[in-house]
Write an enzyme that holds these catalytic residues in place. Structure first.
Site, short mmCIF file in Angstrom:
data_model
loop_
_atom_site.label_atom_id
_atom_site.label_comp_id
_atom_site.label_asym_id
_atom_site.label_seq_id
_atom_site.Cartn_x
_atom_site.Cartn_y
_atom_site.Cartn_z
N LYS A 33 0.76 -1.05 -0.02
CA LYS A 33 0.09 0.19 -0.06
C LYS A 33 0.85 1.22 -0.11
CE LYS A 33 -0.67 0.28 4.95
NZ LYS A 33 -1.60 0.35 6.17
N TYR A 237 16.93 31.17 3.76
CA TYR A 237 15.77 32.11 4.34
C TYR A 237 16.00 32.41 5.66
CZ TYR A 237 12.75 31.19 0.32
OH TYR A 237 12.04 31.41 -1.14
#
Length: 328
Positions: A33, A237
Site C-alpha cells: 500500500k 531564508y
C-alpha cells in the site's frame, strides 16, 4: 534530479529471511500500500513475484490495478463499496453494514475487530455478520485482524490473539478453506505464527523492525550550484546559518515539496554522508558543505524520524512518487 535507490539484494535478502521465519513464501502477504511504503510498488512487484510471493495487499483499486499483472491474489484493504467491484481482486469488508453495497459474487476477506476498534466486526457480532454475507451472495475467502500494540510490551497483544482464535472457531463452523491472517510486521518477530495463518508484512520487508534485516531505500540529491560562503555570510531564508569561517557550500535539488519534513535550521540534521544541513530547507532545495555532484540525504529513515519526532513510516511514505526510483 533527486533519486531514490532501491537495493535489490537487500530487498530479496529481507524477503528470504521473513519467509524462513514463517515457513514459506506461500504464507507471505506483502503489503504494497501507498506505493510500497514509498519504495515503489511497480518496481518491487516483479522482485517479490520472482521469489515466490503470490499474495499482496494494497490500499485501493487503483493501486491493485497498477500491479495486477504480477500477483495471483491482491487484497484491497481500504475500499468503499460501489457495486462495480472487480472480480479479479479480493476486498476487505470493514463494516458489515456495507455488505449489501458490494457487487454479488465478489471475493471478500472479513475484518475482525479484536481490540483496535478502528475497522472490522466484533467477535460477538460475527454470526450475524456471517448471515449477512451469505444473504448478500458474497464469497468469503478469508478473515483477518490487525494488532494495535504488537510492538509494545503490554498484554493487549495476547488479548487480541485470543479474540481472533475465538473468531476462527466460529467462522470455521460455516466455512472451510478460509485464509486467515493476523500477524503484521510488528507481530512477526514477537512469537510463533499459527500454522493455519498467513502473515502480512509491511515495513519489515524494507529493512525495519528487526536488526537482522537490511535497509532497502536510500535517498539522493544532485548539486545545483556551489560557492564559497565567506566568514560572516549567511545562507538560506532568514539567515539562520552564518559561516564561522570561509567554507565551500553547495545547494542540492531536494526540498520539502519532494515530501521531506521541512528543516527549520535549528539543531543538527545529519545527512547520509555525515554532513549537516545548513540553514532552512527550501521548497525545492537545501544547502550543506559541498559534497560533490551527488549526496546521500538518508539511507536510514530512523535518523530523520528521530530528529522530527515522528515514525519511520511517515518519513518514507511522504516521499514524492514523482522522484525517480531505480534498482541498484
Amino acid at each position: 534530479m533527486s533519486l531514490i535507490k532501491i537495493d535489490q539484494k537487500a530487498y530479496e535478502y529481507n524477503l528470504r529471511h521473513i519467509a524462513k521465519k514463517i515457513g514459506s513464501f506461500q504464507r507471505l502477504i506483502c503489503v504494497f500500500k501507498d506505493n510500497a511504503y514509498g519504495h515503489g510498488a511497480k518496481l518491487l512487484a516483479p522482485l517479490a513475484k520472482n521469489l515466490g510471493v503470490s499474495f499482496v495487499a494494497v490500499k485501493s483499486e487503483e493501486e491493485a490495478q497498477e500491479i495486477e499483472e504480477f500477483f495471483e491474489n491482491i487484497l484491497i484493504l481500504s475500499h468503499r463499496p460501489h457495486g462495480n467491484e472487480n472480480s479479479r481482486f479480493i476486498y476487505a469488508l470493514n463494516d458489515i453494514s456495507q455488505a449489501k453495497k458490494y457487487k454479488q459474487d465478489i471475493k471478500i476477506h472479513l475484518k475482525i475487530d479484536t481490540g483496535m476498534h478502528r475497522n472490522g466486526i466484533c467477535v460477538e457480532n460475527l454470526e450475524h455478520a456471517i448471515d449477512l454475507i451469505q444473504s448478500s451472495d458474497l464469497k468469503l475467502t478469508g478473515m483477518f485482524t490487525h494488532f494495535a500494540s504488537a510492538d509494545e510490551m503490554d498484554g493487549s497483544f495476547f488479548v487480541q490473539k485470543e479474540n481472533f482464535q475465538k473468531a476462527k472457531k466460529i467462522v470455521k463452523k460455516y466455512f472451510s478453506n478460509l485464509l486467515f491472517h493476523s500477524h503484521n510486521s510488528a507481530a512477526l518477530f514477537r512469537g510463533k505464527i499459527p500454522e493455519d495463518e498467513y502473515c502480512r508484512v509491511g515495513l519489515v520487508q524494507f529493512g525495519y523492525g528487526d536488526s537482522n534485516l537490511k535497509r532497502v531505500l536510500s535517498l539522493y540529491a544532485h548539486r545545483l550550484s556551489q560557492r564559497i560562503l565567506q566568514k560572516g555570510q549567511s545562507i538560506g531564508y532568514g539567515g539562520i546559518f552564518t559561516a564561522a569561517k570561509d567554507m565551500e557550500v553547495a545547494t542540492y535539488d531536494l526540498g520539502y515539496a519532494d515530501g521531506l519534513f521541512r528543516y527549520n535550521g535549528k539543531g543538527e540534521l545529519v545527512l547520509g554522508n555525515g554532513k549537516v544541513m545548513l540553514g532552512k530547507m527550501s521548497m525545492d532545495s537545501f544547502s550543506c558543505e559541498n559534497s560533490g555532484e551527488e549526496i546521500c540525504v538518508f539511507k536510514d529513515a530512523d535518523i530523520w524520524a528521530d530528529f522530527f519526532h515522528t515514525i519511520n513510516y511517515e518519513i518514507l511514505v511522504k516521499l514524492n512518487p514523482n522522484i525517480q526510483r531505480v534498482l541498484v
